[in-house]
Design a protein around this motif. Structure first.
Motif, short mmCIF file in Angstrom:
data_model
loop_
_atom_site.label_atom_id
_atom_site.label_comp_id
_atom_site.label_asym_id
_atom_site.label_seq_id
_atom_site.Cartn_x
_atom_site.Cartn_y
_atom_site.Cartn_z
N ALA A 191 51.18 -11.48 -0.77
CA ALA A 191 51.63 -11.50 -2.38
C ALA A 191 51.13 -12.25 -2.52
CB ALA A 191 52.96 -11.91 -2.55
N TYR A 192 49.75 -13.37 -2.63
CA TYR A 192 48.80 -14.63 -3.00
C TYR A 192 48.30 -13.85 -2.84
CZ TYR A 192 46.35 -18.24 -3.35
OH TYR A 192 45.03 -19.04 -3.79
N CYS A 193 47.36 -13.24 -2.32
CA CYS A 193 46.19 -12.79 -2.41
C CYS A 193 46.69 -11.49 -2.93
CB CYS A 193 45.51 -11.95 -0.61
SG CYS A 193 45.40 -13.86 0.71
N GLU A 194 47.53 -10.22 -2.99
CA GLU A 194 47.30 -9.34 -3.56
C GLU A 194 47.14 -9.79 -5.43
OE1 GLU A 194 50.41 -5.89 -4.97
OE2 GLU A 194 50.20 -5.99 -2.82
N ALA A 195 48.15 -10.73 -5.28
CA ALA A 195 48.00 -11.40 -6.83
C ALA A 195 46.34 -11.11 -7.37
CB ALA A 195 48.90 -12.17 -7.29
N ARG A 196 46.00 -12.03 -6.43
CA ARG A 196 44.76 -12.98 -6.82
C ARG A 196 43.68 -12.22 -6.36
NH1 ARG A 196 49.09 -16.36 -6.21
NH2 ARG A 196 49.31 -18.22 -7.85
N LYS A 197 43.77 -10.98 -6.33
CA LYS A 197 41.99 -10.28 -5.58
C LYS A 197 41.32 -10.91 -4.58
CE LYS A 197 44.17 -7.35 -8.48
NZ LYS A 197 45.36 -6.67 -8.51
N ILE A 198 42.38 -11.88 -3.79
CA ILE A 198 41.87 -12.41 -2.64
C ILE A 198 42.04 -11.26 -1.37
CG2 ILE A 198 41.44 -14.25 -0.69
CD1 ILE A 198 42.96 -16.05 -3.74
N ASP A 199 40.65 -11.35 -0.93
CA ASP A 199 41.16 -10.74 -0.04
C ASP A 199 41.35 -11.18 1.55
OD1 ASP A 199 40.34 -9.54 3.28
OD2 ASP A 199 37.90 -9.06 3.31
N PRO A 200 42.59 -10.80 1.97
CA PRO A 200 42.69 -11.59 2.98
C PRO A 200 42.71 -12.26 4.15
CG PRO A 200 44.53 -10.16 2.58
CD PRO A 200 43.20 -9.33 1.93
N ALA A 201 41.64 -11.31 4.67
CA ALA A 201 40.69 -12.45 5.48
C ALA A 201 39.97 -13.20 5.42
CB ALA A 201 40.15 -10.89 6.15
N VAL A 202 40.03 -13.68 4.07
CA VAL A 202 38.79 -15.00 3.73
C VAL A 202 39.99 -15.86 3.68
CG1 VAL A 202 38.41 -16.55 2.08
CG2 VAL A 202 37.31 -14.14 1.89
N LEU A 203 41.75 -15.89 4.28
CA LEU A 203 42.72 -17.22 3.54
C LEU A 203 42.55 -17.16 5.56
CD1 LEU A 203 45.61 -17.05 0.96
CD2 LEU A 203 43.84 -18.87 1.49
N LEU A 204 42.65 -16.01 5.96
CA LEU A 204 43.05 -16.10 7.87
C LEU A 204 42.05 -16.70 8.15
CD1 LEU A 204 45.04 -12.61 7.80
CD2 LEU A 204 45.80 -14.74 8.18
N SER A 205 40.82 -16.68 7.41
CA SER A 205 39.16 -17.09 8.26
C SER A 205 39.61 -19.07 8.16
CB SER A 205 38.41 -16.06 8.61
OG SER A 205 38.05 -16.47 6.83
N GLN A 206 39.79 -19.38 7.42
CA GLN A 206 39.77 -20.46 6.99
C GLN A 206 40.45 -21.57 7.85
OE1 GLN A 206 38.24 -21.78 3.95
NE2 GLN A 206 38.16 -19.46 4.21
N ARG A 207 39.68 -22.62 8.30
CA ARG A 207 39.93 -23.61 8.84
C ARG A 207 40.20 -24.65 8.73
NH1 ARG A 207 37.12 -22.06 13.87
NH2 ARG A 207 36.66 -20.56 13.36
N LEU A 208 41.01 -25.85 8.75
CA LEU A 208 40.44 -27.22 8.07
C LEU A 208 39.17 -28.17 9.00
CD1 LEU A 208 44.43 -28.81 8.55
CD2 LEU A 208 43.07 -27.63 7.11
N TYR A 209 38.45 -27.88 9.89
CA TYR A 209 37.40 -28.68 9.59
C TYR A 209 36.88 -27.79 10.70
CZ TYR A 209 34.04 -32.64 10.95
OH TYR A 209 33.44 -33.58 10.78
N PRO A 210 35.28 -28.09 10.59
CA PRO A 210 34.82 -26.99 11.28
C PRO A 210 34.63 -26.60 13.13
CG PRO A 210 33.27 -27.49 9.65
CD PRO A 210 34.64 -28.75 9.87
N ASP A 211 35.37 -27.60 13.46
CA ASP A 211 35.48 -27.25 14.97
C ASP A 211 37.12 -27.54 15.72
OD1 ASP A 211 36.61 -29.90 14.80
OD2 ASP A 211 35.68 -31.02 16.87
N MET A 212 37.48 -26.68 14.51
CA MET A 212 39.43 -26.04 14.90
C MET A 212 39.50 -24.58 14.07
SD MET A 212 41.30 -29.16 12.07
CE MET A 212 42.41 -28.68 12.79
N PHE A 213 40.77 -24.53 15.83
CA PHE A 213 40.43 -22.77 14.88
C PHE A 213 41.05 -22.44 13.68
CE2 PHE A 213 42.72 -22.48 19.73
CZ PHE A 213 41.67 -22.70 20.14
N ASP A 214 40.72 -21.11 13.76
CA ASP A 214 41.01 -20.59 11.59
C ASP A 214 42.82 -20.71 11.66
OD1 ASP A 214 41.35 -17.91 13.25
OD2 ASP A 214 39.88 -17.13 12.19
N CYS A 215 43.16 -20.11 10.67
CA CYS A 215 44.04 -19.72 10.65
C CYS A 215 44.73 -18.64 11.59
CB CYS A 215 44.94 -19.44 9.62
SG CYS A 215 46.38 -19.16 9.28
N LYS A 216 44.53 -17.54 11.97
CA LYS A 216 44.74 -16.57 12.97
C LYS A 216 44.82 -17.40 13.57
CE LYS A 216 40.47 -13.78 12.87
NZ LYS A 216 40.09 -12.83 11.30
#
Length: 168
Positions: free
Chosen positions: A29-54
């Protein structure tokens, strides 16, 4: 008061997987409302050597399934494949939930007497079933759930503790 192994494991995993599923609904819902590709959020991580969200969610599912299987003496469910989108991740959670639902309390009776040995990297670790659940499986499960939550929150998703602790 004694807590059953089933409540400490299966019921706990189910509750927090349900919460992760709810976070994914909010993410969509957040991505749809803000026109963000969900893949962008799902590929985020807290630090470069950590796993991403998915991957954090995939690991949470893996710990829920493998811990339950080990404690119940069942075959560990497959945790193969990559999740490309929210629907894939939700399907993974649903598969894990389905596995957990199939495990009945009687299958965990006597689990406390078990010894669990696993290979972690090049090392072999041996635990009593209680130590395995309380000091290895649950902390790892919560770590991955919390990290997925943290990634989504850090990236602007309007979620709070109630979302993490969501009731079924």
């Amino acid at each position: 008061m004694q807590v059953s192994m089933y409540k400490a494991s299966v019921a706990t995993f189910q509750k927090h997987l349900h919460a992760l599923d709810g976070l994914l609904d909010k993410t969509a819902a957040y991505c749809e409302a803000r026109k963000i590709d969900p893949a962008v959020l799902l590929s985020q991580r807290l630090y470069p050597d950590m796993f991403d969200c998915k991957r954090q969610i995939k690991e949470a599912c893996a710990f829920a399934g493998s811990a339950t299987a080990r404690l119940a003496g069942l075959v560990i469910p497959a945790n193969d494949g990559e999740d490309a989108n929210i629907a894939d991740i939700k399907a993974r959670i649903a598969e894990t939930q389905s596995f957990l639902t199939g495990v009945k309390p009687y299958q965990l009776e006597g689990a406390l007497e078990k010894t669990i040995t696993l290979k972690v990297g090049p090392n072999e670790m041996t635990f009593s079933a209680e130590d395995y659940l309380l000091h290895f499986a649950l902390p790892n499960f919560y770590f991955h759930c919390s990290t997925a939550y943290g990634i989504l929150r850090h990236n602007g998703l309007e979620i709070g503790k109630r979302d993490f602790m969501r009731r079924t």
